[in-house]
Scaffold this motif. Structure first.
Motif, PDB file in Angstrom:
ATOM      1  N   ASN A 174      33.060  26.201  30.496  1.00 39.46           N
ATOM      2  CA  ASN A 174      33.814  25.267  29.665  1.00 39.46           C
ATOM      3  C   ASN A 174      35.131  25.926  29.260  1.00 39.46           C
TER       4      ASN A 174
ATOM      5  N   SER B 263      34.924  29.198  27.305  1.00 32.40           N
ATOM      6  CA  SER B 263      34.053  30.200  27.951  1.00 32.40           C
ATOM      7  C   SER B 263      32.797  30.549  27.161  1.00 32.40           C
TER       8      SER B 263
ATOM      9  N   LEU C 242      30.069  28.150  27.321  1.00 35.02           N
ATOM     10  CA  LEU C 242      29.017  27.453  28.056  1.00 35.02           C
ATOM     11  C   LEU C 242      29.273  27.569  29.547  1.00 35.02           C
TER      12      LEU C 242
ATOM     13  N   PHE D 262      32.797  20.977  33.412  1.00 36.70           N
ATOM     14  CA  PHE D 262      32.870  20.414  32.069  1.00 36.70           C
ATOM     15  C   PHE D 262      34.100  19.527  31.938  1.00 36.70           C
TER      16      PHE D 262
ATOM     17  N   ASP E  84      37.075  18.476  26.875  1.00 41.64           N
ATOM     18  CA  ASP E  84      36.575  18.641  25.503  1.00 41.64           C
ATOM     19  C   ASP E  84      35.168  19.257  25.448  1.00 41.64           C
ATOM     20  N   SER E  85      34.606  19.614  26.591  1.00 44.19           N
ATOM     21  CA  SER E  85      33.285  20.264  26.708  1.00 44.19           C
ATOM     22  C   SER E  85      32.119  19.394  26.264  1.00 44.19           C
ATOM     23  N   ARG E  86      32.333  18.091  26.111  1.00 41.72           N
ATOM     24  CA  ARG E  86      31.250  17.199  25.670  1.00 41.72           C
ATOM     25  C   ARG E  86      30.422  16.658  26.828  1.00 41.72           C
TER      26      ARG E  86
ATOM     27  N   ILE F  22      29.493  16.856  31.321  1.00 41.86           N
ATOM     28  CA  ILE F  22      29.533  17.552  32.608  1.00 41.86           C
ATOM     29  C   ILE F  22      29.546  16.483  33.681  1.00 41.86           C
TER      30      ILE F  22
ATOM     31  N   VAL G  92      26.442  17.056  27.269  1.00 38.67           N
ATOM     32  CA  VAL G  92      26.196  18.488  27.093  1.00 38.67           C
ATOM     33  C   VAL G  92      25.240  18.758  25.937  1.00 38.67           C
TER      34      VAL G  92
END
Length: 165
Positions: free
Chosen positions: A20, A23, A25, A61, A64-66, A68, A82
């Protein structure tokens, strides 16, 4: 010299990995169609989602890393939450999508036939097809502004693309 910090074990071979934006996840995709979400700060598995029938080709990701996004040899483009590890949506194409780039909204994937597909995630469908390579598209890169894309393929070509508004 490199110091080994952690080993994240899988039951089968790992085909793709991605971090992500911050870094913390890691997502991994396996030969058996499983997408794993790992917490790198503790080296623990958070979620394991079986969402492809066959090899996961690519996974990444959202900015916004929310979420995948993953693609596989089954031709599916899957969106996974996620936080819960749940499959949110699955869209199918006629052939495997080997790689993709996305800005969180729009997705451009590269297919086995050499076509580039533009996906409408909200409408859950392909919105545009672009003839590109004469063989499978195997890798893609997009700049931070999402205005330039580079694709590489089995046809021994690298192609440069500029987004036109």
């Amino acid at each position: 010299q490199f110091d080994l910090l952690a080993e994240l074990e899988h039951d089968v071979s790992v085909n793709t990995i991605n971090l992500n934006a911050v870094s913390t996840l890691l997502v991994s995709g396996t030969k058996e169609g499983i997408v794993n979400i790992w917490d790198l700060t503790t080296a623990t598995l958070l979620h394991q989602t079986s969402c492809h029938s066959g090899t996961v080709c690519d996974a990444a990701f959202s900015p916004d890393s929310r979420h995948i996004l993953s693609t596989g040899v089954d031709g599916c483009l899957n969106v996974i939450d996620v936080q819960t590890g749940m499959l949110i949506s699955s869209m199918a194409s006629e052939e495997p999508q080997r790689c993709f780039v996305w800005d969180g909204n729009s997705v451009l994937s590269g297919s086995r036939s050499g076509e580039l597909l533009v996906w409408d995630l909200l409408g859950a469908k392909v919105s545009e097809r672009i003839q590109g390579h004469t063989g499978a598209v195997t890798c893609m890169w997009m700049n931070e502004q999402c205005s330039s894309i580079i694709t590489g393929g089995e046809d021994r070509q690298i192609m440069f693309w500029k987004l036109q508004y």
